[in-house]
Design a protein around this motif. Structure first.
Motif, PDB file in Angstrom:
ATOM      1  N   GLU A   5       1.208  26.176  55.420  1.00 15.48           N
ATOM      2  CA  GLU A   5       1.922  25.885  56.652  1.00 15.48           C
ATOM      3  C   GLU A   5       2.244  24.400  56.797  1.00 15.48           C
ATOM      4  OE1 GLU A   5      -1.557  25.559  59.987  1.00 15.48           O
ATOM      5  OE2 GLU A   5      -1.024  27.548  59.259  1.00 15.48           O
ATOM      6  N   ASN A   6       1.515  23.512  56.119  1.00 12.93           N
ATOM      7  CA  ASN A   6       1.794  22.086  56.184  1.00 12.93           C
ATOM      8  C   ASN A   6       2.837  21.647  55.158  1.00 12.93           C
ATOM      9  OD1 ASN A   6      -0.017  21.715  58.262  1.00 12.93           O
ATOM     10  ND2 ASN A   6      -1.725  21.312  56.878  1.00 12.93           N
ATOM     11  N   LEU A   7       3.228  22.510  54.247  1.00 16.40           N
ATOM     12  CA  LEU A   7       4.177  22.134  53.204  1.00 16.40           C
ATOM     13  C   LEU A   7       5.635  22.243  53.658  1.00 16.40           C
ATOM     14  CD1 LEU A   7       2.486  23.802  50.111  1.00 16.40           C
ATOM     15  CD2 LEU A   7       2.428  21.404  50.796  1.00 16.40           C
ATOM     16  N   TYR A   8       5.905  22.908  54.756  1.00 10.84           N
ATOM     17  CA  TYR A   8       7.284  23.054  55.228  1.00 10.84           C
ATOM     18  C   TYR A   8       7.303  23.023  56.758  1.00 10.84           C
ATOM     19  CZ  TYR A   8       5.854  27.881  56.004  1.00 10.84           C
ATOM     20  OH  TYR A   8       5.197  28.996  56.415  1.00 10.84           O
ATOM     21  N   ASN A   9       8.468  22.749  57.275  1.00 12.35           N
ATOM     22  CA  ASN A   9       8.625  22.724  58.725  1.00 12.35           C
ATOM     23  C   ASN A   9       8.940  24.116  59.245  1.00 12.35           C
ATOM     24  OD1 ASN A   9       8.175  19.989  58.830  1.00 12.35           O
ATOM     25  ND2 ASN A   9      10.326  19.460  58.719  1.00 12.35           N
ATOM     26  N   ARG A  10       8.535  24.372  60.441  1.00 11.13           N
ATOM     27  CA  ARG A  10       8.781  25.655  61.087  1.00 11.13           C
ATOM     28  C   ARG A  10      10.077  25.569  61.882  1.00 11.13           C
ATOM     29  NH1 ARG A  10       2.672  26.447  63.419  1.00 11.13           N
ATOM     30  NH2 ARG A  10       1.687  26.304  61.386  1.00 11.13           N
ATOM     31  N   HIS A  11      10.649  26.723  62.182  1.00  9.78           N
ATOM     32  CA  HIS A  11      11.868  26.782  62.982  1.00  9.78           C
ATOM     33  C   HIS A  11      11.539  27.367  64.355  1.00  9.78           C
ATOM     34  CE1 HIS A  11      14.259  25.844  59.497  1.00  9.78           C
ATOM     35  NE2 HIS A  11      13.693  26.837  58.833  1.00  9.78           N
ATOM     36  N   PRO A  12      11.831  26.640  65.428  1.00 10.29           N
ATOM     37  CA  PRO A  12      11.646  27.232  66.751  1.00 10.29           C
ATOM     38  C   PRO A  12      12.766  28.226  67.035  1.00 10.29           C
ATOM     39  CG  PRO A  12      12.654  25.082  66.956  1.00 10.29           C
ATOM     40  CD  PRO A  12      12.341  25.276  65.493  1.00 10.29           C
ATOM     41  N   THR A  13      12.589  29.061  68.039  1.00 10.56           N
ATOM     42  CA  THR A  13      13.635  29.997  68.427  1.00 10.56           C
ATOM     43  C   THR A  13      14.780  29.215  69.075  1.00 10.56           C
ATOM     44  OG1 THR A  13      12.034  31.756  68.780  1.00 10.56           O
ATOM     45  CG2 THR A  13      14.176  32.010  69.838  1.00 10.56           C
ATOM     46  N   LEU A  14      15.995  29.510  68.625  1.00  7.37           N
ATOM     47  CA  LEU A  14      17.193  28.887  69.173  1.00  7.37           C
ATOM     48  C   LEU A  14      18.014  29.975  69.844  1.00  7.37           C
ATOM     49  CD1 LEU A  14      19.264  26.531  69.443  1.00  7.37           C
ATOM     50  CD2 LEU A  14      20.192  27.289  67.254  1.00  7.37           C
ATOM     51  N   LYS A  15      18.195  29.858  71.173  1.00  9.02           N
ATOM     52  CA  LYS A  15      19.021  30.822  71.905  1.00  9.02           C
ATOM     53  C   LYS A  15      20.355  30.159  72.212  1.00  9.02           C
ATOM     54  CE  LYS A  15      16.184  31.600  75.296  1.00  9.02           C
ATOM     55  NZ  LYS A  15      15.512  32.167  76.480  1.00  9.02           N
ATOM     56  N   TRP A  16      21.432  30.958  72.150  1.00 10.98           N
ATOM     57  CA  TRP A  16      22.753  30.377  72.403  1.00 10.98           C
ATOM     58  C   TRP A  16      23.626  31.303  73.229  1.00 10.98           C
ATOM     59  CZ3 TRP A  16      27.789  31.617  70.495  1.00 10.98           C
ATOM     60  CH2 TRP A  16      27.840  32.772  69.728  1.00 10.98           C
ATOM     61  N   ALA A  17      24.558  30.685  73.953  1.00 13.05           N
ATOM     62  CA  ALA A  17      25.578  31.398  74.724  1.00 13.05           C
ATOM     63  C   ALA A  17      26.787  30.474  74.755  1.00 13.05           C
ATOM     64  CB  ALA A  17      25.086  31.710  76.127  1.00 13.05           C
ATOM     65  N   GLN A  18      27.951  31.037  75.109  1.00  9.90           N
ATOM     66  CA  GLN A  18      29.149  30.211  75.113  1.00  9.90           C
ATOM     67  C   GLN A  18      30.083  30.549  76.264  1.00  9.90           C
ATOM     68  OE1 GLN A  18      32.161  30.744  72.065  1.00  9.90           O
ATOM     69  NE2 GLN A  18      31.372  32.793  71.606  1.00  9.90           N
ATOM     70  N   ARG A  19      30.936  29.595  76.555  1.00 16.52           N
ATOM     71  CA  ARG A  19      32.112  29.758  77.397  1.00 16.52           C
ATOM     72  C   ARG A  19      33.267  29.262  76.530  1.00 16.52           C
ATOM     73  NH1 ARG A  19      28.314  31.452  79.401  1.00 16.52           N
ATOM     74  NH2 ARG A  19      27.563  31.376  81.518  1.00 16.52           N
ATOM     75  N   SER A  20      34.474  29.351  77.032  1.00 19.27           N
ATOM     76  CA  SER A  20      35.604  28.897  76.218  1.00 19.27           C
ATOM     77  C   SER A  20      35.537  27.399  75.960  1.00 19.27           C
ATOM     78  CB  SER A  20      36.928  29.257  76.889  1.00 19.27           C
ATOM     79  OG  SER A  20      37.005  28.665  78.167  1.00 19.27           O
ATOM     80  N   ASP A  21      34.897  26.645  76.857  1.00 21.03           N
ATOM     81  CA  ASP A  21      34.851  25.190  76.718  1.00 21.03           C
ATOM     82  C   ASP A  21      33.473  24.618  76.411  1.00 21.03           C
ATOM     83  OD1 ASP A  21      33.868  25.919  79.206  1.00 21.03           O
ATOM     84  OD2 ASP A  21      34.578  24.096  80.186  1.00 21.03           O
ATOM     85  N   LYS A  22      32.408  25.436  76.486  1.00 20.70           N
ATOM     86  CA  LYS A  22      31.039  24.939  76.309  1.00 20.70           C
ATOM     87  C   LYS A  22      30.215  25.854  75.419  1.00 20.70           C
ATOM     88  CE  LYS A  22      30.747  23.155  80.982  1.00 20.70           C
ATOM     89  NZ  LYS A  22      30.203  23.406  82.297  1.00 20.70           N
ATOM     90  N   LEU A  23      29.167  25.267  74.903  1.00 19.79           N
ATOM     91  CA  LEU A  23      28.190  25.988  74.100  1.00 19.79           C
ATOM     92  C   LEU A  23      26.814  25.635  74.645  1.00 19.79           C
ATOM     93  CD1 LEU A  23      27.938  27.682  71.456  1.00 19.79           C
ATOM     94  CD2 LEU A  23      27.567  25.528  70.288  1.00 19.79           C
ATOM     95  N   TYR A  24      26.017  26.648  74.978  1.00 19.31           N
ATOM     96  CA  TYR A  24      24.668  26.440  75.495  1.00 19.31           C
ATOM     97  C   TYR A  24      23.672  26.704  74.379  1.00 19.31           C
ATOM     98  CZ  TYR A  24      26.889  26.755  80.087  1.00 19.31           C
ATOM     99  OH  TYR A  24      27.689  26.546  81.178  1.00 19.31           O
ATOM    100  N   LEU A  25      22.870  25.710  74.031  1.00 20.26           N
ATOM    101  CA  LEU A  25      21.836  25.843  73.013  1.00 20.26           C
ATOM    102  C   LEU A  25      20.486  25.569  73.675  1.00 20.26           C
ATOM    103  CD1 LEU A  25      23.580  23.767  70.217  1.00 20.26           C
ATOM    104  CD2 LEU A  25      23.468  26.249  70.377  1.00 20.26           C
ATOM    105  N   THR A  26      19.584  26.547  73.601  1.00 21.82           N
ATOM    106  CA  THR A  26      18.260  26.402  74.203  1.00 21.82           C
ATOM    107  C   THR A  26      17.216  26.583  73.109  1.00 21.82           C
ATOM    108  OG1 THR A  26      19.071  27.320  76.276  1.00 21.82           O
ATOM    109  CG2 THR A  26      16.687  27.234  75.982  1.00 21.82           C
ATOM    110  N   ILE A  27      16.389  25.568  72.927  1.00 25.33           N
ATOM    111  CA  ILE A  27      15.316  25.613  71.932  1.00 25.33           C
ATOM    112  C   ILE A  27      14.022  25.907  72.667  1.00 25.33           C
ATOM    113  CG2 ILE A  27      14.050  24.306  70.187  1.00 25.33           C
ATOM    114  CD1 ILE A  27      16.670  22.569  69.958  1.00 25.33           C
ATOM    115  N   ASP A  28      13.425  27.049  72.365  1.00 24.83           N
ATOM    116  CA  ASP A  28      12.171  27.439  72.996  1.00 24.83           C
ATOM    117  C   ASP A  28      11.007  26.851  72.216  1.00 24.83           C
ATOM    118  OD1 ASP A  28      13.220  28.880  75.113  1.00 24.83           O
ATOM    119  OD2 ASP A  28      13.313  30.747  73.979  1.00 24.83           O
ATOM    120  N   LEU A  29      10.469  25.767  72.746  1.00 20.77           N
ATOM    121  CA  LEU A  29       9.315  25.126  72.123  1.00 20.77           C
ATOM    122  C   LEU A  29       8.525  24.400  73.219  1.00 20.77           C
ATOM    123  CD1 LEU A  29       8.011  24.759  69.321  1.00 20.77           C
ATOM    124  CD2 LEU A  29       9.198  22.582  69.154  1.00 20.77           C
TER     125      LEU A  29
END
Length: 164
Positions: A5-29
């Motif tokens: 587990e110390n040899l590599y980095n972990r990935h947190p959960t990334l949640k996303w949503a969009q509008r025509s002009d925006k992108l919402y990125l939420t990192i759950d950590l």
């Protein structure tokens, strides 16, 4: 030998949503430390942080270009939110530039998701500025003002009986 587990980095959960002009990125950590975010105009998004001494990171290429000057982020106790302004106002067919099977740690943020054809109907709802706690308090106040008998009649759907 070191634990794997110390040899590599972990990935947190990334949640996303969009509008025509925006992108919402939420990192759950929750309780992330040493948070570093970087968003580049061509759509490269990088994130790194530590939690309980373990390193976490994201390194993804977004589907299209973004306007970094109009984008903003917020590092909270429970999660990290980035609202990226799209360089061109249009709906993306997916989050990532790469095609194929989506990454296991990338999820749709159903709390913020709106379909393309519903965007005009819900244009007044903006999740960055919405304060749900005020709405909850207002609803509680309204419930206290109604007569208990009125509440019972409403539950029983007895509209024909008026209670003063």
């Amino acid at each position: 030998m070191l634990p794997t587990e110390n040899l590599y980095n972990r990935h947190p959960t990334l949640k996303w949503a969009q509008r025509s002009d925006k992108l919402y990125l939420t990192i759950d950590l929750p309780d992330a430390k040493d948070v570093k975010l970087n968003l580049e105009p061509e759509g490269k998004f990088t994130f790194s942080a530590t939690k309980d001494g373990a390193p976490y990171e994201l390194n993804i290429e977004l589907f299209d270009k973004v306007d970094t000057k109009e984008s903003k982020s917020n590092i909270g106790v429970r999660n990290i939110v980035c609202v990226a302004k799209k360089a061109e106002k249009k709906w993306w067919s997916r989050l990532l530039k790469q095609e194929g099977k989506p990454l296991a740690f990338v999820k749709v943020d159903w709390d913020k998701w709106i379909d393309e054809d519903e965007e005009d109907e819900k244009a007044g709802v903006d999740f960055e500025d919405q304060d749900l706690s005020k709405k909850k308090r207002r609803k509680k106040k309204l419930k206290k003002k109604t007569n208990p008998l009125q509440q019972i009649f409403r539950k029983l759907k007895l509209d024909c009986i008026g209670v003063a």
